[in-house]
Design an enzyme around this catalytic site. Structure first.
Site, PDB file in Angstrom:
ATOM      1  N   CYS A   1      29.728 -11.556   6.872  1.00  0.00           N
ATOM      2  CA  CYS A   1      28.695 -10.903   7.684  1.00  0.00           C
ATOM      3  C   CYS A   1      28.015 -11.907   8.623  1.00  0.00           C
ATOM      4  O   CYS A   1      27.571 -12.969   8.188  1.00  0.00           O
ATOM      5  CB  CYS A   1      27.670 -10.260   6.774  1.00  0.00           C
ATOM      6  SG  CYS A   1      26.310  -9.455   7.632  1.00  0.00           S
TER       7      CYS A   1
ATOM      8  N   GLN B   1       9.186 -10.116   6.495  1.00  0.00           N
ATOM      9  CA  GLN B   1      10.072  -9.844   7.625  1.00  0.00           C
ATOM     10  C   GLN B   1      11.403 -10.547   7.389  1.00  0.00           C
ATOM     11  O   GLN B   1      11.440 -11.682   6.906  1.00  0.00           O
ATOM     12  CB  GLN B   1       9.442 -10.319   8.933  1.00  0.00           C
ATOM     13  CG  GLN B   1       8.200  -9.541   9.333  1.00  0.00           C
ATOM     14  CD  GLN B   1       8.484  -8.090   9.698  1.00  0.00           C
ATOM     15  OE1 GLN B   1       9.626  -7.665   9.829  1.00  0.00           O
ATOM     16  NE2 GLN B   1       7.432  -7.307   9.862  1.00  0.00           N
TER      17      GLN B   1
ATOM     18  N   PHE C   1      -2.736  -2.549   6.279  1.00  0.00           N
ATOM     19  CA  PHE C   1      -1.364  -2.707   5.785  1.00  0.00           C
ATOM     20  C   PHE C   1      -1.027  -4.199   5.828  1.00  0.00           C
ATOM     21  O   PHE C   1      -0.013  -4.620   6.378  1.00  0.00           O
ATOM     22  CB  PHE C   1      -0.361  -1.922   6.628  1.00  0.00           C
ATOM     23  CG  PHE C   1      -0.678  -0.446   6.780  1.00  0.00           C
ATOM     24  CD1 PHE C   1      -0.268   0.463   5.819  1.00  0.00           C
ATOM     25  CD2 PHE C   1      -1.376   0.016   7.888  1.00  0.00           C
ATOM     26  CE1 PHE C   1      -0.552   1.823   5.964  1.00  0.00           C
ATOM     27  CE2 PHE C   1      -1.662   1.361   8.040  1.00  0.00           C
ATOM     28  CZ  PHE C   1      -1.244   2.278   7.075  1.00  0.00           C
TER      29      PHE C   1
ATOM     30  N   ASN D   1       0.560 -11.830   6.372  1.00  0.00           N
ATOM     31  CA  ASN D   1       1.326 -12.374   7.488  1.00  0.00           C
ATOM     32  C   ASN D   1       0.477 -12.530   8.750  1.00  0.00           C
ATOM     33  O   ASN D   1       0.587 -13.530   9.473  1.00  0.00           O
ATOM     34  CB  ASN D   1       2.527 -11.470   7.767  1.00  0.00           C
ATOM     35  CG  ASN D   1       3.553 -12.082   8.696  1.00  0.00           C
ATOM     36  OD1 ASN D   1       3.956 -13.220   8.528  1.00  0.00           O
ATOM     37  ND2 ASN D   1       3.972 -11.318   9.693  1.00  0.00           N
TER      38      ASN D   1
ATOM     39  N   GLU E   1      -4.579  -3.410   1.784  1.00  0.00           N
ATOM     40  CA  GLU E   1      -3.181  -3.166   1.419  1.00  0.00           C
ATOM     41  C   GLU E   1      -3.151  -2.122   0.308  1.00  0.00           C
ATOM     42  O   GLU E   1      -4.071  -2.036  -0.506  1.00  0.00           O
ATOM     43  CB  GLU E   1      -2.531  -4.480   0.961  1.00  0.00           C
ATOM     44  CG  GLU E   1      -1.161  -4.364   0.338  1.00  0.00           C
ATOM     45  CD  GLU E   1      -0.154  -3.647   1.202  1.00  0.00           C
ATOM     46  OE1 GLU E   1       0.540  -2.753   0.677  1.00  0.00           O
ATOM     47  OE2 GLU E   1      -0.062  -3.963   2.419  1.00  0.00           O
TER      48      GLU E   1
ATOM     49  N   ASP F   1      -0.290  -2.650  10.923  1.00  0.00           N
ATOM     50  CA  ASP F   1       1.148  -2.904  10.828  1.00  0.00           C
ATOM     51  C   ASP F   1       1.718  -1.996   9.742  1.00  0.00           C
ATOM     52  O   ASP F   1       2.087  -2.457   8.657  1.00  0.00           O
ATOM     53  CB  ASP F   1       1.386  -4.380  10.500  1.00  0.00           C
ATOM     54  CG  ASP F   1       2.870  -4.723  10.404  1.00  0.00           C
ATOM     55  OD1 ASP F   1       3.699  -3.948  10.902  1.00  0.00           O
ATOM     56  OD2 ASP F   1       3.182  -5.773   9.806  1.00  0.00           O
TER      57      ASP F   1
ATOM     58  N   CYS G   1       7.359  -0.396  13.462  1.00  0.00           N
ATOM     59  CA  CYS G   1       8.796  -0.489  13.234  1.00  0.00           C
ATOM     60  C   CYS G   1       9.469   0.864  13.434  1.00  0.00           C
ATOM     61  O   CYS G   1      10.614   1.058  13.034  1.00  0.00           O
ATOM     62  CB  CYS G   1       9.089  -1.028  11.831  1.00  0.00           C
ATOM     63  SG  CYS G   1       8.390  -0.031  10.498  1.00  0.00           S
TER      64      CYS G   1
END
Length: 445
Positions: A163, A276, A305, A310, A326, A375, A401
């Site tokens: 891969c 990520q 979130f 991050n 969170e 996020d 996303c």
């Protein structure tokens, strides 16, 4: 016979491809119905075979193509089209990003009737060997154990040894794992194999349905030590079973971390934690989101979130007071530990809350906020943005996303008086159809 609104058919059709969808399929419009054609690209003319029919659209596969797109290329992976991991390898790398921006533009207008005042330059990121976290499925065949990714339309597993999006160290070790686990375990025991590439160590997690015998554990630990010596790669081994937490049985758990080098921040995590998958591009994403938010000392900023922190920890470095929320207690605790490790705990107040059940009262309890960064996962933040009072915060940066749920949420914010000032795509998942974007909203009254 109709099943779940679809059935198999042998109908064929022909048409000009006008766009590309979120799964990397060409879009053909005409005859009152949209057809999504796997393998076709915008501007091409496709003869296609319909494989599934639905009430409002059809799914098809390309039989032949003419007026071939200049950005089409020979897929670099021989398993492309069969493996379910990648969807865009037949498109040149830079053109993939352009198509992803087109998807965002189309979804924003079609769903939200919104356009940004300005498009940001795309973040292209890294296109090869970037995937630093993943779960490999296990399947027994007549030739033994196979570890890899599931095919597009079946439960069959495609071996991932070659891969091109996996780290090279991961790809090299997969044959070793297949041989060892195939000899030690059976299909009633092994569920899958996870990997997580940190800044200084490669962690492997074996997930089983039941605890492993002591002798098997010892064999695994011994093999890992030998592989570490042979490859010169620092390795960790984690074991988990059922719904239990993973246990680090070889190596030091604290050695698994990623870094935000621009901020001098170290972020420890466990293999199953959400991080990520593209660490290098993640650093670019964090820098862009913070530049858009422009945090300043003394401001009150919410990071919703927040995950492992991050964005939270770089925000706290600005001197702002950060409210980090969170939904999972385990992630909140790890984010708190990361804040302490990096000397930033005094600037952050952590809270565990279900942001999908957010109300106006929830937001009011947070107190005044100057700015906000959100996020969310693919489901978006519809309930949250509905709960925001007009004008609080004045500035909101949204990392998404999923262009469809972002477009829906953007429409809500615009109705509340916000202006979508800037938006741009970020190619965290090269070769796949996955789209990441960041946007800045300003309250206009």
């Amino acid at each position: 016979m109709m099943k779940s609104g679809a059935f198999q058919t042998a109908l064929t059709g022909e048409g000009r491809v006008s766009g590309i969808d979120q799964e990397g399929r060409g879009v053909v419009r005409g005859a009152g119905k949209t057809v999504f054609v796997a393998g076709a690209l915008p501007s091409e003319r496709a003869v296609y075979r319909i494989v599934r029919r639905h009430k409002g659209f059809d799914e098809a596969e390309a039989v032949s193509l003419s007026d071939v797109s200049p950005v089409r290329r020979e897929p670099p992976c021989p398993q492309f089209g069969e493996c379910g991991g990648c969807a865009l390898q037949h498109i040149e790398d830079s053109a993939q990003v352009a198509f992803k921006q087109r998807i965002v533009e189309e979804q924003l207008w079609r769903i939200g009737r919104v356009r940004p005042q300005r498009w940001l330059p795309p973040i292209y990121g890294f296109a090869r060997h970037y995937r630093q976290r993943g779960r490999l499925r296990a399947q027994w065949t007549e030739n033994g154990l196979r570890l890899g990714f599931q095919t597009r339309r079946s439960h069959r597993v495609v071996a991932a040894g070659g891969c091109l999006v996996l780290p090279e160290a991961v790809a090299r070790m997969l044959p070793l794992w297949q041989q060892l686990l195939g000899a030690l375990l059976d299909k009633a025991t092994l569920e899958g194999l996870l990997f997580a590439q940190g800044s200084r160590v490669l962690a492997w997690q074996i997930h089983t349905r039941r605890p492993l015998a002591d002798a098997v554990r010892a064999r695994l630990i011994s093999a890992l030590a030998a592989w570490q010596e042979e490859t010169g790669t620092a390795l960790q081994l984690w074991l988990s079973h059922g719904r239990g937490a993973a246990e680090c049985v070889a190596g030091q758990a604290a050695d698994l971390y990623y870094e935000l080098r621009q901020y001098g921040i170290r972020m420890p995590f466990a293999p199953g934690d959400f991080t990520q998958v593209n660490a290098e591009t993640n650093e670019l994403m964090v820098a862009r989101a913070l530049a858009l938010l422009n945090p300043a000392a003394g401001e009150r900023i919410a990071d919703l979130f927040c995950g492992l922190g991050n964005f939270t920890l770089p925000l706290a470095q600005s001197g702002a007071q950060v409210l980090a929320v969170e939904g999972l207690v385990s992630l909140t605790r790890r984010a708190q530990a990361n804040a302490c490790l990096n000397g930033l705990a005094g600037h952050i107040r952590f809270q565990t809350a279900d942001l999908f059940a957010c109300t106006a009262q929830t937001v009011a309890a947070w107190g005044h906020l100057d700015k906000m960064l959100i996020d969310p996962p693919r489901a978006g933040a519809y309930v949250l943005v509905q709960a925001l009072p007009a004008g609080m915060p004045k500035r909101l940066v949204y990392v998404s996303c999923n262009p469809a749920t972002f477009a829906r949420d953007a429409a809500v914010l615009v109705r509340k008086g916000y202006v979508l000032e800037e938006a741009g795509v970020m190619n965290l998942f090269a070769q796949t159809a996955h789209v990441e974007l960041v946007a800045r909203f300003e309250y206009g009254g």
